[in-house]
Design a protein around this motif. Structure first.
Motif, short mmCIF file in Angstrom:
data_model
loop_
_atom_site.label_atom_id
_atom_site.label_comp_id
_atom_site.label_asym_id
_atom_site.label_seq_id
_atom_site.Cartn_x
_atom_site.Cartn_y
_atom_site.Cartn_z
N LEU A 17 0.82 -1.21 0.00
CA LEU A 17 0.00 0.00 0.00
C LEU A 17 0.86 1.26 0.00
O LEU A 17 0.53 2.25 -0.66
CB LEU A 17 -0.92 0.00 1.22
CG LEU A 17 -2.09 -0.99 1.20
CD1 LEU A 17 -2.88 -0.91 2.50
CD2 LEU A 17 -2.99 -0.73 0.00
N LEU A 18 1.96 1.19 0.73
CA LEU A 18 2.84 2.35 0.84
C LEU A 18 3.46 2.72 -0.50
O LEU A 18 3.55 3.89 -0.87
CB LEU A 18 3.92 2.07 1.87
CG LEU A 18 4.96 3.17 2.12
CD1 LEU A 18 4.30 4.40 2.74
CD2 LEU A 18 6.07 2.65 3.02
N LEU A 19 3.90 1.70 -1.26
CA LEU A 19 4.63 1.95 -2.50
C LEU A 19 3.73 1.89 -3.73
O LEU A 19 4.13 2.38 -4.80
CB LEU A 19 5.76 0.94 -2.65
CG LEU A 19 6.85 1.00 -1.57
CD1 LEU A 19 7.87 -0.11 -1.78
CD2 LEU A 19 7.53 2.36 -1.57
N GLY A 20 2.56 1.29 -3.61
CA GLY A 20 1.65 1.23 -4.75
C GLY A 20 2.27 0.50 -5.93
O GLY A 20 2.75 -0.63 -5.81
N SER A 21 2.28 1.15 -7.09
CA SER A 21 2.79 0.52 -8.31
C SER A 21 4.28 0.25 -8.25
O SER A 21 4.81 -0.52 -9.06
CB SER A 21 2.46 1.40 -9.52
OG SER A 21 3.07 2.68 -9.37
N GLN A 22 4.98 0.87 -7.32
CA GLN A 22 6.43 0.66 -7.19
C GLN A 22 6.77 -0.60 -6.41
O GLN A 22 7.94 -0.98 -6.33
CB GLN A 22 7.09 1.85 -6.50
CG GLN A 22 7.17 3.13 -7.31
CD GLN A 22 7.94 4.20 -6.57
OE1 GLN A 22 7.55 4.63 -5.48
NE2 GLN A 22 9.06 4.60 -7.14
#
Length: 691
Positions: free
Chosen positions: A393-398
């Motif tokens: 959730l923190l980085l999303g697509s990364q």
């Protein structure tokens, strides 16, 4: 909803090792369960067969449960839910009729309070709908079958759309993992609407897409709180009574078997606080195979509120073995340190070379305090499943890119390169202030390959072993009702692991190299498979000798990533930079390449560690009986050892022995069973020193 149950329920601990009470970890299987539940509204209609046949008169089911499940799936697909209405019993057939109806069938009865007053008039969903499915049981050729005798799909109300049907009470379920999380947040003072929001954020779903409603959460919390208030005293009494009973059992077992060991602590009220024990067979196993220990503390008892600790190992055939167990009141440094010190005392002061654990800073501190000379390793396999919950959730697509970077870091071999690449990764993804990154970095010397390379792990840090540990523990936890049954289950598993279980496995040769034949005669099948794999892969490597006798070994397709193998001719020793032999006790492919280059047809004995030898495997299972002066058992073991050694030479021999031995043993067993069960002489089956 009563908490006091007849079954002792064990669950994985969910508190995150980062120390933040608001943070929790999900384990393998939990995420799948909750993910499926949270996406139910979107894809459940696709999971049901689009060509599902409507029930019809004469349709046959194996059981009434199968019928209800089928009707329920049909109902969900068509916009309603069903409930069980009536059943009828007969002395001969038991339940022989079942009525399943639409959830809006019938009418709500008028209820009165004890004083004669009517309850407040709540609108009922029941409207006399006549949709139904009635079943009748018949016995056909001795087999019970359920037939549909009446079916109607005529409703007198509107049916719901697929995005609405999930809100019906029959389809709103709070999974066990979500229940734990809800209770934790409620205990911390979160209001219900905030709890729902936190769950949505943690699952990464939009508002309103949970498989339950806010009022379901409110009802669950209220019911659980009421149950806690009603049963808290009963639970406390049950815990005190059962732990005292467990202690009495340990004392009684020690009186009848002096080799059984146990210890315990009490609190300021003289109540049992922590307790640990180990059976004689486990102590004997540790004497032979206790070089590496896995200390599992991931489970706790909901019924008793106790942390379960298990000291586990791996035998010569790759199976999980149990060295001892502990029940701890909490997961503090004091409790963990006591458990570790007690275990070493059980094992007569012998500390393991390496201890593996899950990621737990408190446990790591306890190991440094109680076992200062033991190397502590946290398997990467215990870390990787946590990354998604911490960073997705923190980085999303990364996150995918981060996962790839982290995977690469796990294989970096130089500490200097690890430190550099770690700093670059943290900077790249802006994780400098993240508490989970700080946690991982603080314990890097226990999990990063560059720091633990060369630690002896006996192949216990691999995913296959960790999965076998979880399966092993779940078998111990199965069907328990109290601590007494738990004690008996642990004893059963401790005894079973010391029973003869010679591997009946034909080991195929894959090369014509004499070294392989030497290993097949010497190693257990488990060790031989690992040995053979490295030997076969050695064929893909070339070796170049340097002036000082050192060899550079590299793959024929990869010119980078070469290994340096040091050859000491006086001692016939090889030291490879990959340190696989130091880690697993199995020579690596690079070492094999050098041995072959130097025309070795037989390896020195030092490259066959005793823990992987066939005779060591037999000694583990048999020595405990042999030292009881059972001469006939010694003779039997000697015969079986020779039999299995001779039969493993060819596949024809192996197949013949498997077939004939099974027939002969079955014949002997049947003859023994036909003999009288008692000849008037009392048999003493207790294991004691020779007279």
């Amino acid at each position: 909803m009563a908490l006091l149950t007849s079954k002792n329920i064990w669950m994985r601990r969910q508190q995150c090792p980062c120390g933040d009470w608001k943070c929790y970890v999900s384990h393998e299987g939990d995420s799948e369960e909750t993910s499926v539940a949270s996406q139910l509204a979107k894809n459940d209609e696709n999971s049901l067969n689009e060509s599902m046949v409507a029930p019809y008169v004469g349709m046959v089911f194996k059981s009434d449960d199968d019928a209800f499940e089928y009707y329920g799936n049909f109902a969900r697909k068509n916009g309603f839910s069903v409930r069980k209405e009536r059943s009828r019993l007969s002395p001969q057939l038991g339940v022989y009729k079942r009525d399943f109806v639409c959830y809006r069938s019938g009418f709500a009865p008028m209820r009165k309070k004890p004083g004669g007053e009517h309850h407040r008039d709540r609108k009922s969903v029941r409207c006399g709908c006549d949709a139904k499915m009635y079943l009748s049981k018949e016995v056909v050729e001795g087999v019970s079958q359920w037939f549909v005798v009446q079916f109607s799909n005529v409703h007198n109300h509107e049916l719901l759309e697929s995005d609405q049907v999930r809100f019906l009470p029959a389809y709103r379920k709070i999974q066990e993992a979500d229940q734990e999380r809800i209770l934790l947040l409620s205990k911390a003072g979160f209001p219900i609407h905030r709890i729902v929001k936190v769950l949505e954020l943690e699952k990464g779903i939009q508002g309103g897409q949970l498989p339950f409603l806010e009022r379901d959460v409110r009802n669950f919390v209220q019911n659980r709180r009421r149950a806690v208030q009603e049963n808290d005293a009963l639970l406390t009494e049950k815990r005190e009574t059962d732990t005292m009973e467990l202690l009495d059992i340990c004392k009684a077992t020690n009186e009848t078997d002096e080799y059984f060991v146990y210890d315990f602590t009490v609190d300021e009220n003289n109540k049992v606080e922590n307790i640990a024990w180990s059976f004689p067979g486990s102590i004997h196993a540790y004497a032979m195979l206790g070089d590496v220990v896995y200390f599992d503390t991931t489970y706790r008892s909901i019924t008793y509120g106790l942390i379960f600790g298990a000291w586990l190992g791996i035998d010569s055939n790759g199976r999980t073995i149990l060295f001892g167990v502990a029940l701890l009141q909490d997961e503090t440094l004091r409790s963990f340190a006591w458990a570790l010190q007690t275990f070493v005392h059980f094992m007569k002061g012998r500390c393991p070379k390496t201890i593996l654990t899950d990621l737990d800073p408190g446990l790591g501190d306890a190991i440094r305090s109680a076992l200062p000379n033991t190397r502590h390793v946290i398997s990467v396999c215990n870390i990787l499943p946590k990354l998604s919950g911490w960073f997705s959730l923190l980085l999303g697509s990364q996150f995918s890119e981060f996962k790839s970077e982290f995977d690469a870091l796990c294989h970096v071999e130089s500490t200097e390169d690890f430190e550099l690449q770690w700093s670059q990764m943290v900077s790249m993804f802006g994780l400098g202030s993240d508490r989970h990154i700080a946690l991982l970095y603080s314990v890097r010397t226990s999990w990063a390959l560059s720091y633990i390379r060369g630690y002896f792990l006996a192949r216990m840090a691999m995913p296959a072993y960790l999965k076998s540990v979880d399966a092993f523990l779940k078998r111990i936890f199965a069907a328990q009702t109290c601590l007494r049954s738990f004690f008996e289950q642990v004893g059963l598993f401790s005894n079973l692991q010391n029973q003869p279980r010679q591997e009946m496995q034909y080991m195929h040769m894959k090369t014509c190299i004499p070294i392989e034949e030497q290993a097949r005669r010497t190693l257990t099948p488990f060790a031989f498979n690992a040995f053979q794999r490295e030997l076969v892969l050695a064929m893909q490597y070339s070796a170049s000798e340097l002036a000082n006798g050192t060899y550079l070994v590299h793959h024929f397709k990869k010119m980078d990533g070469e290994r340096r193998v040091i050859w000491i001719p006086d001692d016939e020793q090889l030291h490879c930079s990959c340190k696989e032999f130091e880690s697993s006790g199995i020579p690596c492919r690079h070492a094999f390449r050098v041995f072959i280059t130097k025309n070795y047809f037989q390896l020195p004995e030092k490259y066959f560690p005793s823990r992987w030898l066939r005779e060591s495997s037999l000694a583990f299972f048999y020595d405990h009986d042999a030292q009881q002066n059972e001469e006939w058992i010694q003779e039997f073991h000697s015969l079986t050892e020779r039999l299995f050694a001779e039969s493993s030479i060819t596949k024809e021999r192996s197949d013949y022995i498997r077939k004939e031995l099974t027939k002969e043993l079955t014949r002997l067993l049947n003859e023994v069973r036909d003999m009288p069960e008692s000849d008037g002489i009392a048999m003493d089956f207790t294991l004691s020193p020779t007279d």
